[in-house]
Motif scaffolding. Structure first.
Motif, PDB file in Angstrom:
ATOM      1  N   MET A 182       0.837  -1.191   0.000  1.00  0.00           N
ATOM      2  CA  MET A 182       0.000   0.000   0.000  1.00  0.00           C
ATOM      3  C   MET A 182       0.876   1.246   0.000  1.00  0.00           C
ATOM      4  SD  MET A 182      -3.072   1.002   2.631  1.00  0.00           S
ATOM      5  CE  MET A 182      -3.765   2.663   2.702  1.00  0.00           C
ATOM      6  N   SER A 183       1.964   1.207   0.750  1.00  0.00           N
ATOM      7  CA  SER A 183       2.898   2.339   0.756  1.00  0.00           C
ATOM      8  C   SER A 183       3.450   2.583  -0.641  1.00  0.00           C
ATOM      9  CB  SER A 183       4.053   2.069   1.722  1.00  0.00           C
ATOM     10  OG  SER A 183       3.604   1.822   3.031  1.00  0.00           O
ATOM     11  N   LEU A 184       3.834   1.503  -1.322  1.00  0.00           N
ATOM     12  CA  LEU A 184       4.360   1.627  -2.679  1.00  0.00           C
ATOM     13  C   LEU A 184       3.328   2.249  -3.610  1.00  0.00           C
ATOM     14  CD1 LEU A 184       6.549   1.043  -4.821  1.00  0.00           C
ATOM     15  CD2 LEU A 184       5.541  -1.235  -5.081  1.00  0.00           C
ATOM     16  N   ALA A 185       2.086   1.806  -3.508  1.00  0.00           N
ATOM     17  CA  ALA A 185       1.032   2.375  -4.350  1.00  0.00           C
ATOM     18  C   ALA A 185       0.893   3.870  -4.113  1.00  0.00           C
ATOM     19  CB  ALA A 185      -0.290   1.672  -4.074  1.00  0.00           C
ATOM     20  N   LEU A 186       0.932   4.285  -2.852  1.00  0.00           N
ATOM     21  CA  LEU A 186       0.729   5.691  -2.516  1.00  0.00           C
ATOM     22  C   LEU A 186       1.943   6.551  -2.836  1.00  0.00           C
ATOM     23  CD1 LEU A 186      -1.189   5.413   0.879  1.00  0.00           C
ATOM     24  CD2 LEU A 186      -2.112   5.636  -1.435  1.00  0.00           C
ATOM     25  N   ALA A 187       3.076   5.933  -3.130  1.00  0.00           N
ATOM     26  CA  ALA A 187       4.268   6.687  -3.518  1.00  0.00           C
ATOM     27  C   ALA A 187       4.151   7.221  -4.936  1.00  0.00           C
ATOM     28  CB  ALA A 187       5.517   5.819  -3.392  1.00  0.00           C
ATOM     29  N   GLY A 188       3.170   6.737  -5.699  1.00  0.00           N
ATOM     30  CA  GLY A 188       2.956   7.257  -7.037  1.00  0.00           C
ATOM     31  C   GLY A 188       2.383   8.661  -7.000  1.00  0.00           C
ATOM     32  N   ASP A 189       2.543   9.379  -8.096  1.00  0.00           N
ATOM     33  CA  ASP A 189       1.980  10.729  -8.192  1.00  0.00           C
ATOM     34  C   ASP A 189       0.487  10.681  -8.502  1.00  0.00           C
ATOM     35  OD1 ASP A 189       4.516  12.140  -7.871  1.00  0.00           O
ATOM     36  OD2 ASP A 189       5.010  11.318  -9.841  1.00  0.00           O
ATOM     37  N   VAL A 190       0.074   9.704  -9.290  1.00  0.00           N
ATOM     38  CA  VAL A 190      -1.330   9.508  -9.602  1.00  0.00           C
ATOM     39  C   VAL A 190      -1.644   8.034  -9.351  1.00  0.00           C
ATOM     40  CG1 VAL A 190      -3.146   9.670 -11.343  1.00  0.00           C
ATOM     41  CG2 VAL A 190      -1.238  11.296 -11.385  1.00  0.00           C
ATOM     42  N   VAL A 191      -2.584   7.776  -8.442  1.00  0.00           N
ATOM     43  CA  VAL A 191      -2.922   6.405  -8.063  1.00  0.00           C
ATOM     44  C   VAL A 191      -4.256   6.033  -8.694  1.00  0.00           C
ATOM     45  CG1 VAL A 191      -3.267   4.788  -6.155  1.00  0.00           C
ATOM     46  CG2 VAL A 191      -1.724   6.753  -5.864  1.00  0.00           C
ATOM     47  N   LEU A 192      -4.234   4.980  -9.524  1.00  0.00           N
ATOM     48  CA  LEU A 192      -5.440   4.433 -10.110  1.00  0.00           C
ATOM     49  C   LEU A 192      -5.710   3.070  -9.489  1.00  0.00           C
ATOM     50  CD1 LEU A 192      -4.787   5.165 -13.907  1.00  0.00           C
ATOM     51  CD2 LEU A 192      -5.835   6.669 -12.202  1.00  0.00           C
ATOM     52  N   ALA A 193      -6.954   2.649  -9.490  1.00  0.00           N
ATOM     53  CA  ALA A 193      -7.285   1.346  -8.899  1.00  0.00           C
ATOM     54  C   ALA A 193      -8.375   0.652  -9.690  1.00  0.00           C
ATOM     55  CB  ALA A 193      -7.729   1.510  -7.444  1.00  0.00           C
ATOM     56  N   ALA A 194      -8.285  -0.673  -9.747  1.00  0.00           N
ATOM     57  CA  ALA A 194      -9.377  -1.484 -10.282  1.00  0.00           C
ATOM     58  C   ALA A 194     -10.507  -1.496  -9.257  1.00  0.00           C
ATOM     59  CB  ALA A 194      -8.899  -2.904 -10.545  1.00  0.00           C
ATOM     60  N   ARG A 195     -11.720  -1.675  -9.722  1.00  0.00           N
ATOM     61  CA  ARG A 195     -12.861  -1.662  -8.807  1.00  0.00           C
ATOM     62  C   ARG A 195     -12.748  -2.749  -7.743  1.00  0.00           C
ATOM     63  NH1 ARG A 195     -16.209  -0.048 -12.161  1.00  0.00           N
ATOM     64  NH2 ARG A 195     -16.182   2.065 -11.366  1.00  0.00           N
ATOM     65  N   SER A 196     -12.094  -3.876  -8.071  1.00  0.00           N
ATOM     66  CA  SER A 196     -11.954  -4.963  -7.098  1.00  0.00           C
ATOM     67  C   SER A 196     -10.722  -4.813  -6.215  1.00  0.00           C
ATOM     68  CB  SER A 196     -11.877  -6.312  -7.825  1.00  0.00           C
ATOM     69  OG  SER A 196     -10.697  -6.388  -8.610  1.00  0.00           O
ATOM     70  N   ALA A 197      -9.949  -3.766  -6.403  1.00  0.00           N
ATOM     71  CA  ALA A 197      -8.747  -3.567  -5.591  1.00  0.00           C
ATOM     72  C   ALA A 197      -9.115  -3.290  -4.134  1.00  0.00           C
ATOM     73  CB  ALA A 197      -7.917  -2.414  -6.149  1.00  0.00           C
ATOM     74  N   SER A 198      -8.164  -3.528  -3.262  1.00  0.00           N
ATOM     75  CA  SER A 198      -8.372  -3.235  -1.837  1.00  0.00           C
ATOM     76  C   SER A 198      -7.082  -2.713  -1.239  1.00  0.00           C
ATOM     77  CB  SER A 198      -8.833  -4.485  -1.089  1.00  0.00           C
ATOM     78  OG  SER A 198      -7.859  -5.513  -1.170  1.00  0.00           O
ATOM     79  N   PHE A 199      -7.224  -2.014  -0.123  1.00  0.00           N
ATOM     80  CA  PHE A 199      -6.098  -1.378   0.557  1.00  0.00           C
ATOM     81  C   PHE A 199      -6.151  -1.755   2.030  1.00  0.00           C
ATOM     82  CE2 PHE A 199      -6.995   0.951  -3.231  1.00  0.00           C
ATOM     83  CZ  PHE A 199      -5.764   1.389  -3.700  1.00  0.00           C
ATOM     84  N   LEU A 200      -4.988  -2.118   2.561  1.00  0.00           N
ATOM     85  CA  LEU A 200      -4.955  -2.611   3.939  1.00  0.00           C
ATOM     86  C   LEU A 200      -3.663  -2.224   4.625  1.00  0.00           C
ATOM     87  CD1 LEU A 200      -6.025  -4.421   6.253  1.00  0.00           C
ATOM     88  CD2 LEU A 200      -4.955  -6.369   5.082  1.00  0.00           C
TER      89      LEU A 200
END
Length: 259
Positions: free
Chosen positions: A112-130
């Motif tokens: 999740m930290s790696l994902a948030l290190a991006g400048d623009v975060v996109l997600a699939a509808r089935s994605a989850s964050f924990l």
């Protein structure tokens, strides 16, 4: 041996795909080393003007591979973070090119930290964050205690870290952790389209935007105004700015070169 991170450069975009799908792309020594090499390669390639990070299979990244802890000679968690994780997070935030993260499944813990290190975060509808850390007696790391309060607010950051409750992509978007949510089968196409668009835009200006934002939380207003003025002086002398102004005056589409 199969690469733990796949690297592909095309149309000005470097795509880094975490490639341990059998363990939801959990981070081990090989993946972290290859990811750092890929990030550094993208940063140093003048032909790359945008970076896209995603995961193979049904997960983005499940966080640290607990089964691999200590197998590469680093047993202390703090040392592991300083040597393996921190350089990647810092490189992404300091890279003078835009970084898009496409979260195609679970993004847990340091994933999740790696994902948030991006400048623009996109997600699939089935994605989850924990924020999974407290479930095993750990504290959030790899930048989560920096990113989550700034994006979602302190109260949500505290609750996410302490309760360790999984949230879905739409909730993540609602609280400010995700820019846009796409249908599962459209995510990669949409992420690629966005990255290719960014690769045609004024790359130098993007780098300076990142530089300004990176400093903003440590500065008072007067100091940040000076940062903006200093960077604007540099930006206004760039070829891209001259092209952008000329295109505006001539009522045509600008042709940015990234310099």
């Amino acid at each position: 041996m199969t690469a733990s991170v796949l690297y592909q450069a095309s149309e000005g975009v470097a795509t880094l795909t975490l490639n341990r799908p059998d363990v939801l792309n959990a981070m081990n020594g090989d993946l972290m080393r290859e990811l750092r090499e890929g990030v550094e390669r993208a940063a140093g390639d003048a032909g790359v003007r945008a970076v896209l990070i995603t995961g193979a299979g049904r997960g983005f990244c499940a966080g640290a591979d607990l089964a691999a802890r200590g197998k590469d000679g680093i047993s202390d968690s703090g040392t592991l973070l300083r040597e393996r994780y921190h350089p990647i997070i810092m490189a992404l935030r300091q890279m003078p090119k835009p970084v898009v993260t496409a979260v195609n499944g679970v993004a847990a813990g340091a994933g999740m930290s790696l994902a948030l290190a991006g400048d623009v975060v996109l997600a699939a509808r089935s994605a989850s964050f924990l924020q999974a850390f407290s479930k095993i007696g750990l504290v959030p790391d790899a930048g989560s205690t920096y990113f989550v309060p700034r994006y979602a607010g302190e109260m949500r950051a505290r609750a996410l870290a302490i309760l360790a409750e999984k949230i879905d992509a739409e909730e993540a978007q609602r609280i400010g952790l995700v820019w846009k949510v796409h249908a599962d089968d459209a995510l990669q196409d949409e992420a690629g389209k966005l990255a290719r668009h960014l690769a045609t835009m004024p790359t130098m200006a993007y780098g300076m935007i990142k530089e300004a934002l990176n400093q903003s939380f440590d500065n008072d207003l007067a100091a940040q105004l000076e940062v903006e003025a200093t960077l604007q002086s540099r930006a206004s002398r760039s070829d891209d700015c001259k092209e952008g102004v000329a295109a505006f005056m001539e009522k045509r589409k600008p042709q940015f070169k990234g310099r």
